[in-house]
Write an enzyme that holds these catalytic residues in place. Structure first.
Site, PDB file in Angstrom:
ATOM      1  N   LYS A 145       0.840  -1.207   0.000  1.00  0.00           N
ATOM      2  CA  LYS A 145       0.000   0.000   0.000  1.00  0.00           C
ATOM      3  C   LYS A 145       0.875   1.257   0.000  1.00  0.00           C
ATOM      4  CE  LYS A 145      -1.838   1.773   3.966  1.00  0.00           C
ATOM      5  NZ  LYS A 145      -1.532   3.212   4.038  1.00  0.00           N
ATOM      6  N   ASN A 146       1.857   1.280   0.904  1.00  0.00           N
ATOM      7  CA  ASN A 146       2.635   2.506   1.051  1.00  0.00           C
ATOM      8  C   ASN A 146       3.616   2.720  -0.096  1.00  0.00           C
ATOM      9  OD1 ASN A 146       1.236   2.971   3.342  1.00  0.00           O
ATOM     10  ND2 ASN A 146       2.923   2.564   4.769  1.00  0.00           N
ATOM     11  N   ARG A 190      -5.048  10.736   4.191  1.00  0.00           N
ATOM     12  CA  ARG A 190      -4.001  11.731   4.392  1.00  0.00           C
ATOM     13  C   ARG A 190      -2.906  11.628   3.341  1.00  0.00           C
ATOM     14  NH1 ARG A 190      -4.375  14.768   8.604  1.00  0.00           N
ATOM     15  NH2 ARG A 190      -2.225  15.396   8.240  1.00  0.00           N
ATOM     16  N   CYS A 196      -5.198  13.368  12.654  1.00  0.00           N
ATOM     17  CA  CYS A 196      -5.828  12.061  12.540  1.00  0.00           C
ATOM     18  C   CYS A 196      -5.594  11.258  13.815  1.00  0.00           C
ATOM     19  CB  CYS A 196      -5.323  11.308  11.322  1.00  0.00           C
ATOM     20  SG  CYS A 196      -3.747  10.565  11.562  1.00  0.00           S
ATOM     21  N   ARG A 231       0.362  14.600  12.368  1.00  0.00           N
ATOM     22  CA  ARG A 231       0.841  14.400  10.995  1.00  0.00           C
ATOM     23  C   ARG A 231       0.967  15.717  10.222  1.00  0.00           C
ATOM     24  NH1 ARG A 231      -1.386   8.509   9.190  1.00  0.00           N
ATOM     25  NH2 ARG A 231       0.695   8.277   8.434  1.00  0.00           N
ATOM     26  N   PRO A 232       1.833  16.601  10.695  1.00  0.00           N
ATOM     27  CA  PRO A 232       2.037  17.866   9.994  1.00  0.00           C
ATOM     28  C   PRO A 232       2.816  17.659   8.691  1.00  0.00           C
ATOM     29  CG  PRO A 232       3.562  17.676  11.831  1.00  0.00           C
ATOM     30  CD  PRO A 232       2.720  16.440  11.847  1.00  0.00           C
ATOM     31  N   ILE A 233       2.894  18.703   7.870  1.00  0.00           N
ATOM     32  CA  ILE A 233       3.628  18.569   6.614  1.00  0.00           C
ATOM     33  C   ILE A 233       4.663  19.690   6.433  1.00  0.00           C
ATOM     34  CG2 ILE A 233       1.807  17.303   5.380  1.00  0.00           C
ATOM     35  CD1 ILE A 233       1.383  20.082   3.881  1.00  0.00           C
ATOM     36  N   LEU A 274       7.710  19.649   6.857  1.00  0.00           N
ATOM     37  CA  LEU A 274       8.964  19.193   6.216  1.00  0.00           C
ATOM     38  C   LEU A 274       8.787  19.103   4.695  1.00  0.00           C
ATOM     39  CD1 LEU A 274       9.989  16.469   8.806  1.00  0.00           C
ATOM     40  CD2 LEU A 274      10.974  18.748   8.524  1.00  0.00           C
ATOM     41  N   ASP A 314       4.258   0.842  12.154  1.00  0.00           N
ATOM     42  CA  ASP A 314       3.042   0.167  11.675  1.00  0.00           C
ATOM     43  C   ASP A 314       2.933  -1.261  12.209  1.00  0.00           C
ATOM     44  OD1 ASP A 314       2.298   2.418  10.337  1.00  0.00           O
ATOM     45  OD2 ASP A 314       2.792   1.694   8.332  1.00  0.00           O
ATOM     46  N   VAL A 353       7.707   7.268  16.848  1.00  0.00           N
ATOM     47  CA  VAL A 353       7.437   7.885  15.536  1.00  0.00           C
ATOM     48  C   VAL A 353       6.178   8.754  15.567  1.00  0.00           C
ATOM     49  CG1 VAL A 353       7.018   7.447  13.081  1.00  0.00           C
ATOM     50  CG2 VAL A 353       8.666   6.034  14.331  1.00  0.00           C
ATOM     51  N   ARG A 366      -8.811  -0.310   4.455  1.00  0.00           N
ATOM     52  CA  ARG A 366      -7.919   0.675   3.825  1.00  0.00           C
ATOM     53  C   ARG A 366      -6.582   0.047   3.450  1.00  0.00           C
ATOM     54  NH1 ARG A 366      -6.165   4.649   7.594  1.00  0.00           N
ATOM     55  NH2 ARG A 366      -4.711   4.857   5.904  1.00  0.00           N
TER      56      ARG A 366
HETATM   57  C1  UD1 Z   1       4.090   6.876   6.230  1.00  0.00           C
HETATM   58  C2  UD1 Z   1       3.224   5.674   6.050  1.00  0.00           C
HETATM   59  C3  UD1 Z   1       2.650   5.224   7.385  1.00  0.00           C
HETATM   60  C4  UD1 Z   1       3.752   5.014   8.401  1.00  0.00           C
HETATM   61  C5  UD1 Z   1       4.646   6.246   8.483  1.00  0.00           C
HETATM   62  C6  UD1 Z   1       5.865   6.040   9.373  1.00  0.00           C
HETATM   63  C7  UD1 Z   1       2.372   5.985   3.802  1.00  0.00           C
HETATM   64  C8  UD1 Z   1       1.206   6.267   2.917  1.00  0.00           C
HETATM   65  N1  UD1 Z   1       2.143   6.004   5.137  1.00  0.00           N
HETATM   66  O1  UD1 Z   1       3.254   7.938   6.718  1.00  0.00           O
HETATM   67  O2  UD1 Z   1       1.960   3.995   7.174  1.00  0.00           O
HETATM   68  O3  UD1 Z   1       3.184   4.799   9.679  1.00  0.00           O
HETATM   69  O4  UD1 Z   1       5.130   6.581   7.159  1.00  0.00           O
HETATM   70  O5  UD1 Z   1       6.583   4.924   8.977  1.00  0.00           O
HETATM   71  O6  UD1 Z   1       3.467   5.700   3.335  1.00  0.00           O
HETATM   72  N2  UD1 Z   1       6.300  14.632  10.713  1.00  0.00           N
HETATM   73  C9  UD1 Z   1       6.492  15.916  11.075  1.00  0.00           C
HETATM   74  N3  UD1 Z   1       6.528  16.874  10.104  1.00  0.00           N
HETATM   75  C10 UD1 Z   1       6.359  16.562   8.782  1.00  0.00           C
HETATM   76  C11 UD1 Z   1       6.174  15.222   8.424  1.00  0.00           C
HETATM   77  C12 UD1 Z   1       6.128  14.253   9.407  1.00  0.00           C
HETATM   78  O7  UD1 Z   1       6.632  16.232  12.267  1.00  0.00           O
HETATM   79  O8  UD1 Z   1       6.397  17.485   7.944  1.00  0.00           O
HETATM   80  C13 UD1 Z   1       6.206  13.581  11.763  1.00  0.00           C
HETATM   81  C14 UD1 Z   1       4.801  13.000  11.840  1.00  0.00           C
HETATM   82  O9  UD1 Z   1       3.960  13.790  12.628  1.00  0.00           O
HETATM   83  C15 UD1 Z   1       5.044  11.654  12.438  1.00  0.00           C
HETATM   84  C16 UD1 Z   1       6.431  11.283  11.912  1.00  0.00           C
HETATM   85  O10 UD1 Z   1       7.016  12.487  11.439  1.00  0.00           O
HETATM   86  O11 UD1 Z   1       5.076  11.742  13.834  1.00  0.00           O
HETATM   87  C17 UD1 Z   1       6.414  10.259  10.796  1.00  0.00           C
HETATM   88  O12 UD1 Z   1       5.691  10.788   9.706  1.00  0.00           O
HETATM   89  P1  UD1 Z   1       5.987  10.376   8.197  1.00  0.00           P
HETATM   90  O13 UD1 Z   1       7.254   9.592   8.124  1.00  0.00           O
HETATM   91  O14 UD1 Z   1       5.877  11.619   7.377  1.00  0.00           O
HETATM   92  O15 UD1 Z   1       4.771   9.425   7.910  1.00  0.00           O
HETATM   93  P2  UD1 Z   1       3.769   9.446   6.700  1.00  0.00           P
HETATM   94  O16 UD1 Z   1       4.498   9.692   5.421  1.00  0.00           O
HETATM   95  O17 UD1 Z   1       2.587  10.277   7.028  1.00  0.00           O
END
Ligand code: UD1
Length: 426
Positions: A22-23, A94, A118, A123-125, A127, A310, A332, A402
């Protein structure tokens, strides 16, 4: 809404074939926006999230030909792409944000509303945006404060970007954006997950020049154009890990086909510490929980190659019945212990303190009415249901849909006593 009824089951036996990841497939589907030519993706799992990504791409103007029964999808993003993603679709998944980098290239201006926090954390963005800004993208800060990403750029250029945390999504979005940017992008402290490597191999087939994917430094040299290609998605390591725990918790003996053991080193190491025998054969991975007593071990989640977040809840299911106490530390996500309440309903008696969960172990679990609080937690409560006395009724199983293809059928084929019912009363 559908529910699962799970009864105490015999040890799992037989074979299971793991679906495509999926990922891995979600970012690959998003990356098809980088070319107007047709891309064919095989081993696409038939999952709710994949359908949402299909709908999103169609809504953006792509032609999507999905045949999920055959696990294939063909996407042609053509030349009429809209930069605006509808909230109605984005709020369902997301991972919709994954289209951001590619969309800016195609339209010069992307508008993506963000869903609120969520279940498993904020799950901020920031970065993702930090990286894109370093490549010349302008983000409307006022709209961002209202939860809308409004990002534009006439032309992206390369840059050196250090991620404060190796975010999977940020690494993918920046990698996609950099493929068609002018010059070279160096991404430091990048995520190293196998799904990043699969995305890079898809992009490189399309004509991108990416080196170092799978390490903490990825170098992307921009090219002028990418072409349509065929790609087969890697097997889902989390689905495989879930079935490994299924064999372990029921003291079963199963063969897992279509699995890459090097993607599962941490999970294999931890299951081995628990007394599970894992061997590779020509046919796949043999997992035996019937050889040794099941003993507890501690786990701490980390970015890859550390123990995957996960797999935290499925592994905790195992620790509830393993001999001896254990500690699980989640580093994480900040709020990923919602399954603890569900396990406790079944008699697990787990205590949490911040990001640590203390599991006494050795419990005789009892079936209860529980909720799939998120995707992986949902799978985890199903696993505990397999060893709990009586019936475990799992609601909100749309979370499980999902991310696990044919979960009930695959478990049934291994001898699990589980059925899906459509509950019309809700
Ligand atoms: C992806 C996976 C998800 C998995 C996660 C961690 C997909 C579709 N989903 O989610 O299944 O659980 O990786 O292995 O591939 N963070 C920040 N700022 C940012 C981005 C992230 O603080 O700009 C934090 C998040 O809040 C979280 C951590 O980093 O606590 C990990 O997030 P991230 O690695 O970005 O996970 P996803 O890509 O959302």
């Amino acid at each position: 809404m559908a529910k699962f009824l799970v009864q105490k089951s015999d040890p799992l036996r037989g074979e299971v074939t793991i679906s495509g990841s999926k990922n891995a497939v979600l970012p690959i589907m998003a990356a098809t926006l980088l070319t107007e030519e047709k891309c064919e993706i095989s081993d696409t799992p038939a999952l709710r999230d994949v359908e949402v990504m299909c709908d999103l791409l169609e809504n953006l103007g792509c032609s999507v030909n999905k045949n999920l029964e055959q696990n294939t999808v063909e996407i042609t993003s053509g030349n009429e792409i809209s930069g605006e993603a509808p909230y109605s679709l984005v709020k369902m998944m997301r991972a919709s944000i994954l289209v951001l980098g590619a969309l800016i290239h195609r339209t010069g201006h992307a508008v993506i509303p963000l869903p609120g926090g969520c279940a498993i954390g904020k799950r901020p963005i920031e970065l993702h945006l930090k990286g894109l800004k370093a490549m010349g993208v302008t983000v409307d800060e006022e709209k961002l404060a209202r939860g809308i990403v409004d990002a534009s750029a006439e032309k992206l250029h390369g840059g050196t970007i250090y991620l404060d945390f190796p975010s999977v999504g940020a690494t993918e979005v920046i990698m996609m954006a950099a493929t068609l940017a002018e010059g070279t992008t160096i991404l430091e402290n990048a995520a190293q997950e196998p799904e990043i490597v699969d995305l890079a191999s898809f992009l490189n087939k399309m004509g991108a020049r990416i080196k170092g994917a799978g390490t903490d430094t990825v170098k992307i040299t921009g090219v002028d154009k990418l072409k349509g290609v065929h790609h087969q998605v890697i097997p889902d390591r989390i689905e495989a890990g879930t079935f490994m725990v299924g064999a372990a918790i029921t003291k079963g003996n199963i063969l897992i086909r279509n699995v890459v053991p090097s993607h599962l080193k941490a999970v294999i190491a931890k299951l081995t510490e628990c007394g599970i025998e894992i061997t590779m054969t020509d046919e796949g991975m043999r997992v035996r929980g019937d050889v040794n007593p099941l003993i507890a071990t501690n786990i701490k989640t980390l970015p890859y190659p550390g123990f995957p977040t996960d797999m935290q809840s499925p592994f905790m299911a195992l620790l509830t019945v393993a001999k001896g106490p254990s500690v699980v530390i989640e580093t994480v996500f900040e709020n990923r212990f919602m399954h603890v309440g569900e396990f406790n309903r079944m008699g697990a008696n787990i205590k949490t303190d911040g990001n640590a969960a203390m599991i006494p172990g050795d419990k005789e679990l009892e079936g209860a009415e529980v909720v799939a609080t998120d995707l992986r937690a949902g799978a985890a409560v199903v696993l505990t249901g397999l060893v709990a006395e009586g019936t475990t009724e799992v609601s909100k199983v749309y979370h499980i849909d999902r991310g696990y293809e044919n979960f009930v059928d695959k478990l049934k084929a291994l001898g699990a006593n589980i059925m899906r019912i459509e509950d019309k009363s809700e």
